[in-house]
Design a protein around this motif. Sequence first.
Motif, PDB file in Angstrom:
ATOM      1  N   PHE A  33     -14.918  14.376   5.546  1.00  0.00           N
ATOM      2  CA  PHE A  33     -14.966  15.550   4.663  1.00  0.00           C
ATOM      3  C   PHE A  33     -16.409  15.833   4.233  1.00  0.00           C
ATOM      4  N   GLN A  40     -11.179  22.655   4.613  1.00  0.00           N
ATOM      5  CA  GLN A  40     -10.305  22.448   3.461  1.00  0.00           C
ATOM      6  C   GLN A  40     -10.774  23.303   2.291  1.00  0.00           C
ATOM      7  N   THR A  60      -5.228  22.061   5.109  1.00  0.00           N
ATOM      8  CA  THR A  60      -6.349  21.278   5.671  1.00  0.00           C
ATOM      9  C   THR A  60      -6.261  21.258   7.187  1.00  0.00           C
ATOM     10  N   VAL A 292      -7.126  16.831   2.565  1.00  0.00           N
ATOM     11  CA  VAL A 292      -7.388  15.924   3.689  1.00  0.00           C
ATOM     12  C   VAL A 292      -6.753  14.544   3.447  1.00  0.00           C
TER      13      VAL A 292
END
Length: 312
Positions: A33, A40, A60, A292
């Motif tokens: 991420f 996202q 996501t 996520v």
Amino acid sequence: MADPPVTISEREVESLLQYRELTPRLEQALGKFSRGEVVQPVRTTVPLQKQNGFLGLMPTYIEHDGVLCTKLVCFYKREDGSTLPSTQATVVLLDPEYGSVKAVMDGEVITGMRTAAVSAISAKLLMRPEAEVLAILGTGKQALSHYNVFTEMFSFKEVRVWSRTKERAEKFMHSVTGPVTPCVSVEEAVKGADVIVTVTRCTEPVLFGQWVKPGAHVAAVGACRPNWRELDDVLMKEAVVYTDSREGATTESGDVILSGAEVFAELGDVINGTKPAHREKTTVFKSLGMGVEDAVSAELVFDQWKAKNSQP
Ligand SMILES: NC(=O)C1=CN([C@@H]2O[C@H](COP(=O)(O)OP(=O)(O)OC[C@H]3O[C@@H](n4cnc5c(N)ncnc54)[C@H](O)[C@@H]3O)[C@@H](O)[C@H]2O)C=CC1
Ligand SMILES: O=C(O)C1=NCCCC1
């Protein structure tokens, strides 16, 4: 034609998900991420004014892993004494090639376990190695999942729990197998504590910097709206503040927005080695929860489900 979606119940998710498999996947996901490898958007929230809650939509896409997922979560600020749950969640896993739904599964267990496991990752990275005392503020669902993973991953000499009534703190103590010290005030619970987990539904500060031992690590999990607080300005300004998502925290977290505290890093930055872990300082991990985390949890559940249900 795509196969019809499978439905996976709360009980099945519970039997398929284990912290020892989930936690490393979450750690990898946080790193991805923060490297920009995950699509996202910040959670969309639909206020449910009449019911004193909101619906959160958490889509996501992890392109590299072919994981497309969304969680639908309703959160309610229940009245004291209500027996209804504060959170209700469903996770939908999709096939990114066709857009078809592969699985619809309970999101309650996933929300409880992934949130607690991410807090435990924050503690692994940011608490002092000699940490001995854990304090948990709140005695609801998240308190229990945090107790479970923190006692599984670390060896604290003492675990203290605070709730607004002594009865609730004692009920929590009786609901778990290990030793717990029930506390009658927040100050008593956090005095000298090395790690503090805040898992309350409060909207005003409950944890004050003046009570927090210098060098302690705080995992702050509640207060997920821009005007809600769990921590006071003193703590937010004195601590080095880490978050799951900088964008999420500066949009959704009252503790960050209203204190004016600077976000130092995302947990993923520490995992990726691009920002340091200031273990020697007082640290706050402000958790808002990310799609996520649900996506990798749901993928793990689905993989396990397929393995269990495949023909011999
Ligand atoms: N960061 C994340 O990823 C997630 C955060 N959450 C948040 O975690 C918090 C706890 O969630 P659950 O354990 O599911 O809720 P819960 O309703 O099961 O437990 C909440 C606890 O807070 C206590 N509480 C309620 N009002 C309070 C107040 N004014 N002052 C002090 N304590 C108070 C309750 O007595 C209870 O012990 C909530 O704020 C929720 O929004 C929940 C899921 C994910
Ligand atoms: O990440 C989540 O899931 C949630 N976060 C804040 C409160 C509702 C659920």
